[in-house]
Design a protein around this motif. Structure first.
Motif, mmCIF file in Angstrom:
data_model
loop_
_atom_site.group_PDB
_atom_site.id
_atom_site.type_symbol
_atom_site.label_atom_id
_atom_site.label_comp_id
_atom_site.label_asym_id
_atom_site.label_seq_id
_atom_site.Cartn_x
_atom_site.Cartn_y
_atom_site.Cartn_z
ATOM 1 N N ARG A 1 0.819 -1.221 0.000
ATOM 2 C CA ARG A 1 0.000 0.000 0.000
ATOM 3 C C ARG A 1 0.847 1.263 0.000
ATOM 4 N NH1 ARG A 1 -3.066 -2.929 3.845
ATOM 5 N NH2 ARG A 1 -2.251 -1.654 5.566
ATOM 6 N N PHE A 2 2.121 1.153 0.342
ATOM 7 C CA PHE A 2 2.980 2.327 0.417
ATOM 8 C C PHE A 2 4.022 2.335 -0.702
ATOM 9 C CE2 PHE A 2 1.114 2.293 4.549
ATOM 10 C CZ PHE A 2 1.099 3.615 4.957
ATOM 11 N N ALA B 1 0.883 15.707 1.584
ATOM 12 C CA ALA B 1 -0.283 15.623 2.463
ATOM 13 C C ALA B 1 -0.878 14.225 2.450
ATOM 14 C CB ALA B 1 -1.323 16.653 2.043
ATOM 15 N N ALA B 2 -0.890 13.576 1.269
ATOM 16 C CA ALA B 2 -1.413 12.207 1.186
ATOM 17 C C ALA B 2 -0.521 11.236 1.951
ATOM 18 C CB ALA B 2 -1.541 11.792 -0.279
ATOM 19 N N TRP B 3 0.795 11.438 1.836
ATOM 20 C CA TRP B 3 1.712 10.584 2.591
ATOM 21 C C TRP B 3 1.444 10.695 4.091
ATOM 22 C CZ3 TRP B 3 4.130 6.537 1.282
ATOM 23 C CH2 TRP B 3 4.751 6.387 0.048
ATOM 24 N N LEU B 4 1.258 11.925 4.555
ATOM 25 C CA LEU B 4 1.035 12.139 5.986
ATOM 26 C C LEU B 4 -0.284 11.523 6.436
ATOM 27 C CD1 LEU B 4 2.324 15.814 6.288
ATOM 28 C CD2 LEU B 4 3.436 13.735 7.109
ATOM 29 N N GLY B 5 -1.307 11.643 5.608
ATOM 30 C CA GLY B 5 -2.579 11.024 5.972
ATOM 31 C C GLY B 5 -2.470 9.515 6.045
ATOM 32 N N ASP B 6 -1.775 8.917 5.078
ATOM 33 C CA ASP B 6 -1.615 7.462 5.088
ATOM 34 C C ASP B 6 -0.728 7.010 6.243
ATOM 35 O OD1 ASP B 6 -3.201 7.311 2.844
ATOM 36 O OD2 ASP B 6 -1.502 7.275 1.436
ATOM 37 N N LEU C 1 -1.643 4.531 9.304
ATOM 38 C CA LEU C 1 -0.820 3.356 9.620
ATOM 39 C C LEU C 1 -0.431 3.349 11.091
ATOM 40 C CD1 LEU C 1 0.721 0.862 8.662
ATOM 41 C CD2 LEU C 1 2.643 2.351 8.092
ATOM 42 N N LEU C 2 -0.113 4.516 11.652
ATOM 43 C CA LEU C 2 0.230 4.575 13.073
ATOM 44 C C LEU C 2 -0.937 4.131 13.940
ATOM 45 C CD1 LEU C 2 2.253 7.924 13.284
ATOM 46 C CD2 LEU C 2 3.136 5.590 13.309
ATOM 47 N N HIS C 3 -2.147 4.476 13.548
ATOM 48 C CA HIS C 3 -3.319 4.031 14.308
ATOM 49 C C HIS C 3 -3.545 2.531 14.105
ATOM 50 C CE1 HIS C 3 -5.039 7.759 15.971
ATOM 51 N NE2 HIS C 3 -4.487 8.352 14.916
ATOM 52 N N THR C 4 -3.362 2.054 12.880
ATOM 53 C CA THR C 4 -3.575 0.632 12.601
ATOM 54 C C THR C 4 -2.593 -0.246 13.354
ATOM 55 O OG1 THR C 4 -4.400 1.185 10.395
ATOM 56 C CG2 THR C 4 -3.712 -1.094 10.775
ATOM 57 N N THR C 5 -1.336 0.214 13.429
ATOM 58 C CA THR C 5 -0.292 -0.583 14.085
ATOM 59 C C THR C 5 -0.251 -0.385 15.593
ATOM 60 O OG1 THR C 5 1.276 1.196 13.615
ATOM 61 C CG2 THR C 5 1.160 -0.623 12.036
ATOM 62 N N PHE D 1 9.925 10.728 0.725
ATOM 63 C CA PHE D 1 9.140 11.063 1.910
ATOM 64 C C PHE D 1 9.903 10.702 3.180
ATOM 65 C CE2 PHE D 1 5.995 9.564 5.113
ATOM 66 C CZ PHE D 1 5.470 10.801 5.435
ATOM 67 N N THR D 2 10.577 9.569 3.177
ATOM 68 C CA THR D 2 11.368 9.168 4.339
ATOM 69 C C THR D 2 12.496 10.160 4.589
ATOM 70 O OG1 THR D 2 10.863 6.837 3.884
ATOM 71 C CG2 THR D 2 12.725 7.294 5.338
ATOM 72 N N SER D 3 13.130 10.655 3.526
ATOM 73 C CA SER D 3 14.179 11.663 3.685
ATOM 74 C C SER D 3 13.612 12.946 4.273
ATOM 75 C CB SER D 3 14.844 11.947 2.332
ATOM 76 O OG SER D 3 15.460 10.786 1.818
ATOM 77 N N TRP D 4 12.402 13.325 3.850
ATOM 78 C CA TRP D 4 11.760 14.516 4.404
ATOM 79 C C TRP D 4 11.496 14.351 5.894
ATOM 80 C CZ3 TRP D 4 6.928 15.069 6.702
ATOM 81 C CH2 TRP D 4 6.493 16.381 6.917
ATOM 82 N N VAL D 5 10.967 13.197 6.283
ATOM 83 C CA VAL D 5 10.697 12.936 7.697
ATOM 84 C C VAL D 5 11.991 12.991 8.499
ATOM 85 C CG1 VAL D 5 9.917 11.189 9.347
ATOM 86 C CG2 VAL D 5 8.619 11.574 7.248
ATOM 87 N N ASP D 6 13.032 12.369 7.980
ATOM 88 C CA ASP D 6 14.313 12.345 8.688
ATOM 89 C C ASP D 6 14.874 13.752 8.861
ATOM 90 O OD1 ASP D 6 16.610 10.872 9.805
ATOM 91 O OD2 ASP D 6 17.661 11.606 8.044
#
Length: 880
Positions: free
Chosen positions: A380-381, A388-393, A397-401, A445-450
């Motif tokens: 799914r990823f 914004a879509a990445w952040l919503g997904d 995922l954080l809630h699901t896990t 997206f992972t680089s942005w988060v980091d």
């Protein structure tokens, strides 16, 4: 808290200057005819606001008080600020995508991912200078500064010059929160403004004071005071330095010298001191904080994102599973980890390929549902999407896990959710950010988060009444500290002058108005001198770093030593008396752990050290293999075994004596084996370089071997032999048939030739070939080591009279296992190389044994005396 017998804390000498400063301020208000309530005092940093307010109240308990503010705090109170679509916001979450968009618009889209961080850093530094100019004057300032930052249009520095020019334009065209201070709103309610300077002038405050003219006046806090008691504490290493610093902090608290200033000179060292003090229940106000990227919640989030990557390793996915409550129960995760390590699957994609419901491996089939759940989440990823879509997904995922709830309850976790806009509805903020609509891959997206987590800081909640305050050296100014503890004062972490930040040259810094290295050094030394005025000042430095490099004290510390103003003090840690408690060598009994099956390697452990056999074979304690380890000599040996098996099976299917055809077959076998083992070209490169020499040496030996009449029969053959109540098991590398029809057991070796030759010198000492011979039903057979070398070619080392050795070995094994079953002790008797790489060494605790010399004249140690006498029997080499 101070006990009745504890002396009262002695405040910093500079605190005595506050009453005089407040008196001068009152006089100037009276002379100007300014009402205190309409008077503003601008301070160099926010932490001085409550101090100044208390000092005014102490001197003037009745009547109105001036407002003590910083420029940014005052601007925030006058008007809320919201950055525009193209404005620098000083928030990496917004600024990074905008920087990438600006680079694209400037024709540098191909380098946007590489240059975006440098652009944000440069623009942030220039924005502080731009804020010192009124909004309507900034374009002219930028035009004047363009020749200063202009550089080469081509060549290796072209990108650096382009980033500098773009950063200048971005800083000059961005609205900023302090812009309101240039308008009439700032002075409508103010009759007078007083500026209290710090160690270094602030460009914005200086510009505003010049703009306000006679309404503004500068006040100086007297910084000249006698030095307090300065003590120097050299330490051996980082841990020693942290313990000494923590000991001095505790001593100050015990003596009532609170609050204590703990200077944050070295971030890692300060965190270690903080941990030591926190364990003792010290109330700590940490104003410096630490990077959000170093917190536990950030590690959990980054582990989750790494596990979603298409090329995630098995270790990446296991890290995420360990921190994800909803991704399986603990027994399932442990079973999955054990299966992955047993299979040696470094790439998670191989696990998804092999773990299917119809897999012939029963354990793989049982793990298939859990692997399928993870695979579905990863799928799914996989596709690119806007930020914004990445952040919503990711939020979903954080809630699901099950990670979202614990994160929200954690102080650092709440900060992480806020800075990443993972709270409900927060993603809408990126609707008006240019560049945020670009579709990002998961890696982008992972680089942005980091980058966002690396730029953000976590400051823990402050206690109601602190005993220790962690802060930068420069923010000790005019604060009531009774003692100062300064760790990290070596020549690396505390130079005489700090390195100027940013890519600017000395000429550019002078033209732009950035502080030069000399000016930074002057402010740095002023802060150092002020810290030394504390009633008690303790200075620490380490004499060696983790890399083993020696370290000198800071030049500032060396100056104190040269002037004779301080001397080295004794270790501040209170000594403790510990009673030596050496442990005796363990002598367990394995009778309660019956041995049913035994292999050649297991029996080798028993002969090398009975305790190793007890720990690793009977208790089943094993080292955990690394999944993502570099390919080593052992991997090459396993690979070569598989190559030779494939080659000989292919040669048996299509017999040929032609050298070129044999070379083609063995090369094909090497290619297939590399693919089956999942080895990457880069991982296998060191061994690929020697493979041609190994191949040629082996094919040359094979040609001579074929001439003797010997031929390959089977490889990787499973063998087992009953021996009384036990079963001998093993896997034979190769079984051949000689010209005389006799079976030849071959074991491959990729070690040095001398070591292989030494194996067969003492036939009774090396039992491997005899053990393998025992796995076959032949009454008479041969056995040999085949050394496949990288430089010396291939050579066969045959063990003479292996049949007799086999019979003696079987009798010895049966005797040893029976003694274990009868309760014989299994002492730790390993010596020399048997102990150097033993996995059970930490269990037997050999390095902590008590080995006193015996009082006898023979010089025999207690361990030697404890060794059982030699046993006479069919297997003299047994050591049980």
């Amino acid at each position: 808290m101070n006990h009745p017998s504890t002396p009262l804390p002695v405040p910093h000498p500079a605190m005595a200057a506050w009453p005089g400063l407040m008196g001068r301020l009152a006089q100037r208000l009276k002379a100007r005819g300014a009402h205190p309530a309409r008077t503003l005092v601008l301070l160099p940093f926010a932490q001085l606001m409550p101090v100044a307010t208390r000092q005014w109240a102490a001197c003037h308990p009745d009547g109105f008080a001036p407002r003590f503010e910083t420029t940014r705090n005052w601007a925030r109170q006058l008007a809320p600020f919201s950055p525009g679509p193209d404005d620098l916001s000083f928030d990496p979450a917004r600024d990074l995508p905008l920087a990438q968009n600006l680079l694209e618009r400037a024709g540098l889209g191909a380098q946007r991912d590489v240059l975006a961080g440098a652009l944000v850093e440069s623009a942030t530094q220039l924005a502080a200078l731009a804020a010192a100019h009124a909004p309507d004057e900034r374009l002219a300032w930028a035009a004047a500064m363009t020749p200063v930052v202009a550089g080469a249009e081509t060549g290796p520095l072209a990108f650096e010059a382009a980033v500098a020019r773009l950063a200048l334009v971005w800083a000059a065209t961005s609205a900023q929160a302090p812009d309101v201070l240039y308008g009439p709103l700032a002075l409508d309610t103010v009759d007078a403004v007083f500026v209290l300077e710090g160690f270094q002038p602030d460009p914005l405050t200086s510009a505003l004071a010049a703009r306000w003219g006679e309404r503004a006046e500068t006040l100086a806090l007297p910084l000249d005071a006698p030095r307090g008691e300065v003590r120097l504490f050299p330490a051996v290493d980082t841990e020693d330095e942290a313990e000494r610093a923590a000991a001095r902090v505790l001593a100050h608290i015990e003596a009532g010298r609170v609050p204590v200033a703990l200077a944050a000179t070295d971030r890692a060292l300060t965190r270690r001191v903080r941990a030591l003090l926190g364990a003792r229940g010290v109330a700590i106000r940490d104003e410096n904080g630490w990077k959000l990227s170093t917190t536990r919640v950030a590690a959990e989030l980054m582990a989750l994102l790494r596990a979603l990557a298409w090329n995630a390793s098995s270790d990446d996915v296991l890290d995420a599973l360990k921190n994800t409550p909803a991704w399986g129960d603990e027994p399932t995760r442990l079973a999955l980890e054990a299966w992955l390590r047993r299979q040696g699957l470094r790439d998670w994609r191989d696990a998804e390929r092999l773990c299917t419901p119809d897999s012939p491996d029963a354990k793989a089939a049982a793990l298939a549902p859990r692997v399928a759940d993870v695979a579905a989440t990863r799928a799914r990823f996989g596709s690119p999407r806007p930020l914004a879509a990445w952040l919503g997904d990711l939020r979903a995922l954080l809630h699901t896990t099950g990670l979202a709830g614990p994160m929200a309850l954690d102080a650092a976790g709440a900060g992480l959710l806020a800075v990443l806009r993972l709270e409900e509805g927060a993603q809408a903020e990126f609707a008006d950010v240019r560049g945020a609509g670009r579709r990002l891959s998961l890696s982008e997206f992972t680089s942005w988060v980091d980058a966002v987590l690396e730029a953000a800081s976590h400051v823990p909640p402050h206690p109601a009444r602190e005993q220790v305050t962690i802060l930068p050296l420069s923010q000790m100014l005019a604060r009531p500290f009774a003692a100062a503890v300064l760790p990290g004062c070596d020549d690396v972490r505390l130079p005489a002058a700090p390195e100027p930040p940013g890519p600017w040259t000395a000429t550019q810094r002078a033209a732009l108005g950035l502080p030069s290295r000399a000016e930074l050094g002057t402010a740095h030394r002023a802060a150092w001198a002020y810290a030394l005025q504390a009633p008690a000042c303790d200075i620490f430095w380490r004499q060696g770093d983790e890399s083993g490099e020696p370290l000198l004290p800071s030049p500032l510390v060396q100056a104190l030593l040269l002037e004779g103003l301080a001397s080295e003090a004794d270790d501040p840690r209170p000594p403790r008396e510990l009673t030596a408690a050496p442990v005796p060598p363990p002598t367990p009994s394995g009778a309660a752990l019956p041995v049913k099956r035994i292999s050649a390697s297991a029996y080798g452990d028993l002969r090398a050290c009975p305790y190793r056999f007890f720990a690793l074979r009977q208790l089943g304690l094993q080292e955990v293999d690394e999944l993502d380890a570099e390919v080593d000599k052992r991997d090459f040996g396993l690979w070569l075994h598989a190559v030779l098996r494939h080659f000989h099976e292919a040669l048996r299917a299509t017999p040929t004596a032609d050298p070129s055809e044999r070379q083609a077959l063995i090369d094909q076998a090497a290619h297939e084996t590399t693919r089956e083992h999942g080895l990457l070209e880069g991982d296998f490169l060191p061994f690929a370089a020697v493979w041609p020499a190994v191949r040629e040496g082996y094919l040359a030996w094979l040609a001579d071997y074929d001439a003797t009449g010997g031929h390959f029969e089977r490889a990787e053959a499973e063998g087992q032999t009953p021996l009384g109540a036990w079963q001998l098991v093993g896997r034979l590398d190769r079984v051949d048939r000689g010209a005389d029809g006799q079976t030849l057991v071959i074991d491959y070796k990729t070690e040095g030739r001398q070591r292989t030759a030494d194996r067969i010198k003492d036939a009774a000492e090396d039992t491997q070939l005899a053990f393998y011979a025992a796995l076959l039903p032949d009454d008479s057979l041969r056995a040999a080591y085949l050394n496949v070398g990288e430089r010396d070619g291939t050579k066969l080392y045959e063990q003479a009279d292996v049949t007799a050795l086999r019979d003696r070995l079987l009798a010895g094994i049966q005797s040893d296992l029976q003694r274990i079953a009868d309760g014989a002790r299994l002492p730790a008797l390993g010596e020399g190389s048997a102990c150097d790489w033993c996995a059970a060494r930490g269990l037997c605790r050999k390095d902590s044994w008590a080995v006193p010399a015996t009082p006898t004249g023979g010089g025999q140690s207690a361990r030697q005396a404890a060794r059982p006498p030699p046993r006479v029997g069919p297997h003299e080499q047994g050591r049980v």
